[in-house]
Enzyme design. Structure first.
Site, PDB file in Angstrom:
ATOM      1  N   ARG A  70      -4.811   5.499 -10.327  1.00 55.25           N
ATOM      2  CA  ARG A  70      -5.036   4.082 -10.599  1.00 55.25           C
ATOM      3  C   ARG A  70      -6.292   3.955 -11.461  1.00 55.25           C
ATOM      4  O   ARG A  70      -7.415   4.110 -10.974  1.00 55.25           O
ATOM      5  CB  ARG A  70      -5.210   3.290  -9.290  1.00 55.25           C
ATOM      6  CG  ARG A  70      -3.995   3.311  -8.377  1.00 55.25           C
ATOM      7  CD  ARG A  70      -2.855   2.504  -8.966  1.00 55.25           C
ATOM      8  NE  ARG A  70      -1.749   2.381  -8.030  1.00 55.25           N
ATOM      9  CZ  ARG A  70      -0.707   3.214  -7.964  1.00 55.25           C
ATOM     10  NH1 ARG A  70      -0.653   4.245  -8.798  1.00 55.25           N
ATOM     11  NH2 ARG A  70       0.260   3.031  -7.096  1.00 55.25           N
TER      12      ARG A  70
ATOM     13  N   ASN B 167      -0.757   9.455  -7.779  1.00 56.47           N
ATOM     14  CA  ASN B 167      -0.972   8.011  -7.710  1.00 56.47           C
ATOM     15  C   ASN B 167      -2.272   7.578  -8.384  1.00 56.47           C
ATOM     16  O   ASN B 167      -3.117   6.901  -7.783  1.00 56.47           O
ATOM     17  CB  ASN B 167      -0.959   7.552  -6.244  1.00 56.47           C
ATOM     18  CG  ASN B 167       0.295   6.771  -5.910  1.00 56.47           C
ATOM     19  OD1 ASN B 167       0.943   6.197  -6.781  1.00 56.47           O
ATOM     20  ND2 ASN B 167       0.654   6.755  -4.641  1.00 56.47           N
TER      21      ASN B 167
ATOM     22  N   GLY C 221       0.843  -1.192   0.000  1.00 55.11           N
ATOM     23  CA  GLY C 221       0.000   0.000   0.000  1.00 55.11           C
ATOM     24  C   GLY C 221       0.871   1.232   0.000  1.00 55.11           C
ATOM     25  O   GLY C 221       1.824   1.329   0.787  1.00 55.11           O
TER      26      GLY C 221
ATOM     27  N   ASP D  53       7.533  -4.389  -2.359  1.00 49.65           N
ATOM     28  CA  ASP D  53       7.153  -2.978  -2.455  1.00 49.65           C
ATOM     29  C   ASP D  53       7.951  -2.095  -1.512  1.00 49.65           C
ATOM     30  O   ASP D  53       8.257  -0.947  -1.842  1.00 49.65           O
ATOM     31  CB  ASP D  53       5.668  -2.819  -2.119  1.00 49.65           C
ATOM     32  CG  ASP D  53       4.771  -3.405  -3.196  1.00 49.65           C
ATOM     33  OD1 ASP D  53       5.235  -4.262  -3.964  1.00 49.65           O
ATOM     34  OD2 ASP D  53       3.589  -3.002  -3.254  1.00 49.65           O
TER      35      ASP D  53
ATOM     36  N   ASP E 213       6.977   5.472  -4.376  1.00 47.63           N
ATOM     37  CA  ASP E 213       6.817   5.651  -2.931  1.00 47.63           C
ATOM     38  C   ASP E 213       8.164   5.845  -2.249  1.00 47.63           C
ATOM     39  O   ASP E 213       8.289   6.637  -1.310  1.00 47.63           O
ATOM     40  CB  ASP E 213       6.108   4.443  -2.329  1.00 47.63           C
ATOM     41  CG  ASP E 213       4.711   4.245  -2.881  1.00 47.63           C
ATOM     42  OD1 ASP E 213       4.081   5.250  -3.264  1.00 47.63           O
ATOM     43  OD2 ASP E 213       4.254   3.085  -2.939  1.00 47.63           O
TER      44      ASP E 213
ATOM     45  N   GLY F 145       6.998   0.167  -6.220  1.00 43.19           N
ATOM     46  CA  GLY F 145       7.399   0.882  -5.007  1.00 43.19           C
ATOM     47  C   GLY F 145       8.425   1.970  -5.240  1.00 43.19           C
ATOM     48  O   GLY F 145       8.781   2.697  -4.301  1.00 43.19           O
TER      49      GLY F 145
END
Length: 347
Positions: free
Chosen positions: A199, A197, A66, A325, A289, A286
């Site tokens: 999606r 982000n 996440g 991630d 992030d 990842g």
């Protein structure tokens, strides 16, 4: 807390149905002094280890994934406290998420929702170079976040609130929660960080653009890939010019990643260009992030803009050099590894 067994103690920190603090030891207004608060969904992740259609997979690796959790872990590894706010299902997957984040040093403020499950994602390695992700997030516990879940006490002591477009995509109530958290953060003087982000499997482009473009003027720092800039309301084809369009709406910094080669920080006082560090990519998931975590940790450290950008690029390079991630996210001491040559052994 609405629609949840969780409530709040005197400090405004969620507690679980058995009365224990959902944030763990040390939770409360002082749990993230000078650090980061983020909210959103962290899911259980099932990944096929075998290349090919998922129906032929013989094993699925169980992990936690996440964006907001990845950033929180990355900031903690770089020396700053982080608090993650959400909801989790009353299931084993929820306990896995809670224990994993706590084990990585993140303060968890996620009461149990008794009627909704923890979200799930399944990763398929369709070919050696192409992966596909399937989400099972509709009606998840995190999608039931509401503004009542966010109190001033959850932001107390922090310096940065980080949110992403993913949370706003989960549901109308989750989008309202993001807006409410931003309003509280601005009132408290926190820096607000927004990662687009986008999606496509969670919402359509017009809806995303309407929601996220409205948040741009409420954020201080924006993160987006070059192809996400239109989602935020910028129409320019050139990434720097498009970022300058967004600056005019209120943020003081727009950070744009342009493919895997270059990142830009666009501010009123100029543009900082940061090349990517050359690494052997093992798992690209990842990377964004990790960049955000490195940059925000640099902001918390008081680094100047070029140093923040370099730290973001270094964190991303090290992260993608390992499977998972967040598992490869570096510590502060490991950031210098990007300056070592290929095949170098640290003795």
């Amino acid at each position: 807390m609405s629609s949840s067994t969780g409530s709040a103690d005197g400090a405004g920190v969620p507690v679980s149905s058995n009365g224990a603090s959902a944030a763990g030891p040390g939770a409360g207004p002082g749990a993230a002094p000078g650090g980061l608060v983020t909210l959103g969904e962290v899911m259980v992740s099932l990944s096929a280890s075998r290349v090919g259609p998922l129906r032929h997979a013989r094993q699925l690796d169980l992990a936690v994934a996440g964006s907001e959790g990845n950033v929180a872990i990355g900031v903690v590894r770089l020396g700053h406290p982080a608090r993650w706010v959400s909801r989790l299902g009353a299931d084993e997957f929820g306990e896995l998420v809670r224990n994993t984040l706590r084990g990585q040093g993140v303060t968890v403020c996620a009461p149990v929702d008794p009627v909704a499950p923890t979200g799930m994602m399944v990763k398929e390695r369709r070919t050696g170079d192409i992966g596909r992700v399937m989400y099972y997030r509709a009606g998840s516990a995190a999608s039931r976040l509401s503004p009542a879940d966010i109190t001033p006490a959850l932001l107390a002591g922090a310096r940065v609130l980080h949110v992403t477009g993913i949370t706003s995509a989960l549901s109308r109530s989750a989008a309202d929660t993001v807006r409410h958290a931003i309003a509280l953060a601005r009132a408290a003087g926190l820096t607000v960080s927004l990662d687009a982000n986008y999606r496509a499997r969670l919402w359509d482009l017009p809806t995303a653009r309407a929601e996220l473009s409205a948040l741009v003027g409420q954020a201080d720092v924006i993160f987006a890939s070059a192809d996400e800039l239109p989602v935020l309301g910028a129409d320019g084809a050139d990434p720097v010019l498009a970022a300058e369009e967004l600056l005019a709406k209120g943020p003081h910094t727009v950070v744009v990643t342009d493919g895997s080669a270059l990142a830009y920080s666009v501010r009123a006082d100029g543009v900082v260009r940061q090349p990517a560090f050359p690494v052997r990519v093992v798992d690209p998931v990842g990377a964004g992030d990790a960049f955000v975590a490195g940059y925000l940790a640099g902001l918390l450290d008081g680094l100047d803009e070029p140093a923040r950008m370099r730290q973001g690029a270094a964190a991303a390079a090290i992260c993608v050099s390992a499977e998972g991630d967040w598992e490869g996210l570096p510590t502060s001491a490991e950031l210098e590894l990007v300056d070592r040559g290929d095949g170098h052994v640290v003795r």
